[in-house]
Design a protein around this motif. Structure first.
Motif, PDB file in Angstrom:
ATOM      1  N   TYR A 163       0.817  -1.210   0.000  1.00  0.00           N
ATOM      2  CA  TYR A 163       0.000   0.000   0.000  1.00  0.00           C
ATOM      3  C   TYR A 163       0.856   1.268   0.000  1.00  0.00           C
ATOM      4  CZ  TYR A 163      -2.585   3.896   1.918  1.00  0.00           C
ATOM      5  OH  TYR A 163      -3.102   5.134   2.138  1.00  0.00           O
ATOM      6  N   GLU A 164       0.492   2.179  -0.877  1.00  0.00           N
ATOM      7  CA  GLU A 164       1.093   3.509  -0.865  1.00  0.00           C
ATOM      8  C   GLU A 164       0.134   4.460  -1.551  1.00  0.00           C
ATOM      9  OE1 GLU A 164       5.096   5.937  -2.269  1.00  0.00           O
ATOM     10  OE2 GLU A 164       4.941   3.780  -2.569  1.00  0.00           O
ATOM     11  N   ASN A 165      -0.412   5.399  -0.810  1.00  0.00           N
ATOM     12  CA  ASN A 165      -1.387   6.318  -1.378  1.00  0.00           C
ATOM     13  C   ASN A 165      -1.205   7.700  -0.760  1.00  0.00           C
ATOM     14  OD1 ASN A 165      -3.576   7.674  -2.404  1.00  0.00           O
ATOM     15  ND2 ASN A 165      -5.045   6.025  -2.032  1.00  0.00           N
ATOM     16  N   PRO A 166      -0.192   8.436  -1.213  1.00  0.00           N
ATOM     17  CA  PRO A 166       0.064   9.765  -0.638  1.00  0.00           C
ATOM     18  C   PRO A 166      -1.106  10.721  -0.805  1.00  0.00           C
ATOM     19  CG  PRO A 166       1.381   9.394  -2.614  1.00  0.00           C
ATOM     20  CD  PRO A 166       0.775   8.081  -2.252  1.00  0.00           C
ATOM     21  N   LYS A 181       2.667  -3.237   7.470  1.00  0.00           N
ATOM     22  CA  LYS A 181       3.966  -2.658   7.771  1.00  0.00           C
ATOM     23  C   LYS A 181       3.789  -1.280   8.404  1.00  0.00           C
ATOM     24  CE  LYS A 181       5.901  -6.146   5.713  1.00  0.00           C
ATOM     25  NZ  LYS A 181       6.521  -7.229   6.499  1.00  0.00           N
ATOM     26  N   PRO A 182       4.705  -0.850   9.257  1.00  0.00           N
ATOM     27  CA  PRO A 182       4.612   0.492   9.849  1.00  0.00           C
ATOM     28  C   PRO A 182       4.646   1.568   8.769  1.00  0.00           C
ATOM     29  CG  PRO A 182       6.283  -0.839  10.970  1.00  0.00           C
ATOM     30  CD  PRO A 182       5.887  -1.599   9.747  1.00  0.00           C
ATOM     31  N   LEU A 183       3.843   2.605   8.961  1.00  0.00           N
ATOM     32  CA  LEU A 183       3.809   3.716   8.013  1.00  0.00           C
ATOM     33  C   LEU A 183       4.460   4.960   8.603  1.00  0.00           C
ATOM     34  CD1 LEU A 183       0.149   3.359   6.669  1.00  0.00           C
ATOM     35  CD2 LEU A 183       2.253   2.498   5.647  1.00  0.00           C
ATOM     36  N   ASP A 184       5.327   4.762   9.566  1.00  0.00           N
ATOM     37  CA  ASP A 184       5.918   5.893  10.284  1.00  0.00           C
ATOM     38  C   ASP A 184       6.613   6.876   9.359  1.00  0.00           C
ATOM     39  OD1 ASP A 184       5.005   4.807  12.630  1.00  0.00           O
ATOM     40  OD2 ASP A 184       6.872   3.732  13.059  1.00  0.00           O
ATOM     41  N   ASP A 185       7.222   6.398   8.282  1.00  0.00           N
ATOM     42  CA  ASP A 185       7.937   7.287   7.364  1.00  0.00           C
ATOM     43  C   ASP A 185       6.982   8.176   6.566  1.00  0.00           C
ATOM     44  OD1 ASP A 185      10.311   6.241   8.216  1.00  0.00           O
ATOM     45  OD2 ASP A 185      10.532   4.847   6.537  1.00  0.00           O
ATOM     46  N   GLU A 186       5.707   7.741   6.461  1.00  0.00           N
ATOM     47  CA  GLU A 186       4.736   8.499   5.688  1.00  0.00           C
ATOM     48  C   GLU A 186       3.913   9.448   6.550  1.00  0.00           C
ATOM     49  OE1 GLU A 186       2.431   6.160   2.875  1.00  0.00           O
ATOM     50  OE2 GLU A 186       3.822   4.493   3.134  1.00  0.00           O
ATOM     51  N   LEU A 187       3.890   9.210   7.854  1.00  0.00           N
ATOM     52  CA  LEU A 187       3.053   9.992   8.749  1.00  0.00           C
ATOM     53  C   LEU A 187       3.854  11.111   9.403  1.00  0.00           C
ATOM     54  CD1 LEU A 187       0.992   7.105  10.385  1.00  0.00           C
ATOM     55  CD2 LEU A 187       0.529   8.386   8.291  1.00  0.00           C
ATOM     56  N   GLU A 188       3.118  12.123   9.849  1.00  0.00           N
ATOM     57  CA  GLU A 188       3.770  13.305  10.422  1.00  0.00           C
ATOM     58  C   GLU A 188       3.075  13.708  11.714  1.00  0.00           C
ATOM     59  OE1 GLU A 188       3.426  16.313   7.487  1.00  0.00           O
ATOM     60  OE2 GLU A 188       4.787  15.359   6.054  1.00  0.00           O
ATOM     61  N   GLY A 189       3.854  13.963  12.753  1.00  0.00           N
ATOM     62  CA  GLY A 189       3.318  14.556  13.956  1.00  0.00           C
ATOM     63  C   GLY A 189       2.643  13.589  14.907  1.00  0.00           C
ATOM     64  N   PRO A 190       2.327  14.063  16.126  1.00  0.00           N
ATOM     65  CA  PRO A 190       1.757  13.207  17.167  1.00  0.00           C
ATOM     66  C   PRO A 190       0.281  12.877  16.971  1.00  0.00           C
ATOM     67  CG  PRO A 190       1.944  15.466  17.955  1.00  0.00           C
ATOM     68  CD  PRO A 190       2.611  15.433  16.609  1.00  0.00           C
ATOM     69  N   ASP A 191      -0.354  13.484  15.968  1.00  0.00           N
ATOM     70  CA  ASP A 191      -1.771  13.194  15.735  1.00  0.00           C
ATOM     71  C   ASP A 191      -1.980  12.268  14.533  1.00  0.00           C
ATOM     72  OD1 ASP A 191      -0.971  15.023  13.866  1.00  0.00           O
ATOM     73  OD2 ASP A 191      -2.467  16.540  14.363  1.00  0.00           O
ATOM     74  N   GLU A 192      -0.908  11.606  14.091  1.00  0.00           N
ATOM     75  CA  GLU A 192      -0.994  10.580  13.048  1.00  0.00           C
ATOM     76  C   GLU A 192      -0.336   9.318  13.586  1.00  0.00           C
ATOM     77  OE1 GLU A 192       0.463  11.968   9.301  1.00  0.00           O
ATOM     78  OE2 GLU A 192      -0.589  13.897   9.439  1.00  0.00           O
TER      79      GLU A 192
END
Length: 210
Positions: free
Chosen positions: A99-102, A167-178
């Motif tokens: 999955y990848e959907n920016p 899989k973790p999406l940490d590289d795609e997410l931003e900030g403490p509310d994601e």
């Protein structure tokens, strides 16, 4: 523990879904989410480490497009009632490790910045755009607004985004509310009852690797 007839029936169904997951065009995600939904509030309470209660508000929450009265939907809208940390949750389920959907993440971020009162007004705008002759659609939007109205005293709370994926999406997410939650983390959950164990040992395990 001997597996009862009902659990065996569920196990057989889920085993078949897992088998079909390997086939092209098979919409595995849309078939298995119904089995996860009854556990979703508790899954999020445990994996996000909050007291809750987390409540499932509505599925397929519409996020209005800017240029018309169409929408893209979040899989689920939930409300986290943790005292002093109340928030809304736009939840997305992904069972595919590729999955990848920016564009989707960007759309969720726009919704998050808009805040809940704006999103509710967008739903009302969509409802007003519907023809009175389309009675069934109007009734469905009326029901949606009725369910949302139960939480009208909480509309001013912030919105968070949560993805459940292999899989973790940490590289795609931003900030403490994601937030990124993985199926691997669900393997450690041990809810009471045989049904969860069946779901964990079939759906959850096969989604760990996507």
């Amino acid at each position: 523990m001997t597996e009862g007839p009902a659990s065996k029936f569920l196990h057989d169904i889920l085993d078949k879904l897992v088998e079909f997951k390997a086939l092209p065009k098979y919409q595995f995600e849309r078939r298995v989410d119904i089995f996860l939904v009854p556990f979703l509030p508790r899954i999020l309470e445990k994996t996000l480490k909050v007291e809750g209660p987390i409540e499932l508000v509505v599925p397929e929450f519409p996020l209005k497009r800017d240029d018309d009265y169409m929408s893209r939907n979040a899989d689920y809208l939930l409300y986290d009632g943790t005292q002093g940390k109340e928030r809304w949750i736009l939840f997305e389920l992904k069972t595919d490790s590729e999955y990848e959907n920016p564009k989707q993440i960007a759309r969720y971020r726009e919704a998050k910045k808009s805040c809940m009162p704006k999103l509710i007004e967008d739903v009302r705008c969509i409802r007003r755009s519907k023809s009175d002759h389309d009675r069934r659609t109007c009734q469905k939007y009326d029901k949606l607004l009725e369910l949302l109205d139960k939480y009208k005293d909480h509309y001013d709370h912030p919105i968070h985004i949560v993805y459940l994926s292999p899989k973790p999406l940490d590289d795609e997410l931003e900030g403490p509310d994601e937030h990124s939650v993985t199926f691997q983390s669900l393997l450690d959950l041990d809810f009471k009852g045989e049904v969860w164990k069946v779901i964990r040992d079939t759906i959850v395990r096969v989604c760990v690797d996507g």
